[in-house]
Design a protein around this motif. Structure first.
Motif, PDB file in Angstrom:
ATOM      1  N   LEU A   1       4.343   2.199   2.140  1.00 47.67           N
ATOM      2  CA  LEU A   1       5.519   2.689   1.422  1.00 47.67           C
ATOM      3  C   LEU A   1       5.971   4.029   1.999  1.00 47.67           C
ATOM      4  O   LEU A   1       7.169   4.290   2.140  1.00 47.67           O
ATOM      5  CB  LEU A   1       5.215   2.805  -0.070  1.00 47.67           C
ATOM      6  N   GLN A   2       5.024   4.859   2.400  1.00 46.25           N
ATOM      7  CA  GLN A   2       5.367   6.146   3.006  1.00 46.25           C
ATOM      8  C   GLN A   2       6.096   5.953   4.339  1.00 46.25           C
ATOM      9  O   GLN A   2       7.018   6.691   4.657  1.00 46.25           O
ATOM     10  CB  GLN A   2       4.095   6.989   3.192  1.00 46.25           C
TER      11      GLN A   2
ATOM     12  N   ARG B   1       8.265   2.832  -6.117  1.00 46.29           N
ATOM     13  CA  ARG B   1       6.841   2.771  -6.467  1.00 46.29           C
ATOM     14  C   ARG B   1       6.362   1.346  -6.192  1.00 46.29           C
ATOM     15  O   ARG B   1       7.153   0.419  -6.162  1.00 46.29           O
ATOM     16  CB  ARG B   1       6.636   3.079  -7.954  1.00 46.29           C
ATOM     17  N   LEU B   2       5.090   1.214  -6.038  1.00 49.50           N
ATOM     18  CA  LEU B   2       4.528  -0.117  -5.816  1.00 49.50           C
ATOM     19  C   LEU B   2       4.489  -0.929  -7.097  1.00 49.50           C
ATOM     20  O   LEU B   2       4.446  -2.150  -7.064  1.00 49.50           O
ATOM     21  CB  LEU B   2       3.125  -0.012  -5.219  1.00 49.50           C
TER      22      LEU B   2
ATOM     23  N   THR C   1       0.839  -1.198   0.000  1.00 56.29           N
ATOM     24  CA  THR C   1       0.000   0.000   0.000  1.00 56.29           C
ATOM     25  C   THR C   1       0.877   1.251   0.000  1.00 56.29           C
ATOM     26  O   THR C   1       2.017   1.224   0.471  1.00 56.29           O
ATOM     27  CB  THR C   1      -0.915   0.061   1.240  1.00 56.29           C
ATOM     28  N   GLN C   2       0.321   2.338  -0.493  1.00 54.23           N
ATOM     29  CA  GLN C   2       1.045   3.604  -0.510  1.00 54.23           C
ATOM     30  C   GLN C   2       1.343   4.075   0.911  1.00 54.23           C
ATOM     31  O   GLN C   2       2.406   4.642   1.171  1.00 54.23           O
ATOM     32  CB  GLN C   2       0.226   4.660  -1.273  1.00 54.23           C
ATOM     33  N   SER C   3       0.445   3.806   1.841  1.00 53.49           N
ATOM     34  CA  SER C   3       0.645   4.190   3.235  1.00 53.49           C
ATOM     35  C   SER C   3       1.871   3.490   3.824  1.00 53.49           C
ATOM     36  O   SER C   3       2.705   4.115   4.485  1.00 53.49           O
ATOM     37  CB  SER C   3      -0.606   3.850   4.041  1.00 53.49           C
TER      38      SER C   3
END
Length: 146
Positions: free
Chosen positions: A12-13, A40-41, A8-10
Motif C-alpha cells: 500500500l505504501q 486502508r487495507l 500488505t501495508q508495504s
C-alpha cells in the motif's frame, strides 16, 4: 509485469508513493486531499499495484457505492506510461470488483483521458466538472453479471 492485489501495508505504501509522484508532484493536487479514509487495507476498497520488472509503476483502487464499483486513483508513473499499464490497472480493478457483482463500473476521468477510457468501454455521462482543480467527467460502463 507483476500485478497484485494489495494486501500488505508495504505494498500500500508503494501505491501511495506512485500517487504522490503523479497526483501531488506532477498534477499539483494538494496532499491534504489526495489521501482519504479509503486508503486502508480494511476499508470497503480494493487496491492494485503493478510492478514493471521490480519497480512499483502503477496503481488504482475500486470502491463500492451501492450497486456500482467506482474505479479511483488510477495512475502510472511517467517513465512507464508506454507499456499499457493503465489498461492493465483498469482490467484488474474490474476483475476484482466483479466478485461483488456490481451493475456498473464508474469513474471520474480527467478530460484528457476520455479517449483512453472510451476505448475500454466507458461512456461520458456528465458535463465537465472540477475535481481537485482538474477538469473531469463522470464515465460509466454497464456490465452484465452471470
Amino acid at each position: 509485469m507483476l500485478l497484485t492485489r494489495i494486501t500488505t501495508q508495504s505494498a500500500l505504501q508503494h501505491a501511495f508513493n506512485i500517487r504522490r509522484h503523479v497526483f501531488i508532484e506532477e498534477q499539483q493536487v494538494p496532499a491534504a486531499i489526495e489521501f482519504d479514509q479509503y486508503d486502508r487495507l480494511d476499508a470497503d476498497c480494493l487496491h492494485v499495484l503493478i510492478r514493471h520488472d521490480t519497480v512499483p509503476a502503477a496503481t488504482g483502487r475500486v470502491r463500492f457505492i451501492g450497486q456500482s464499483a467506482k474505479l479511483e486513483r488510477i495512475c502510472v508513473l511517467k517513465p512507464y506510461r508506454k507499456y499499457g499499464l493503465g489498461k492493465q490497472v483498469i482490467a484488474a480493478l474490474e476483475k476484482m470488483a466483479h466478485e461483488k457483482k456490481p451493475k456498473q463500473y464508474l469513474l471520474h476521468g480527467q478530460t484528457h483521458a476520455i479517449p483512453f477510457y472510451e476505448r475500454l468501454g466507458y461512456n461520458v455521462v456528465s458535463e465537465v466538472f472540477m475535481e481537485d482543480g482538474i477538469p473531469h467527467v463522470e464515465m460509466v460502463k454497464k456490465i452484465l453479471n452471470d
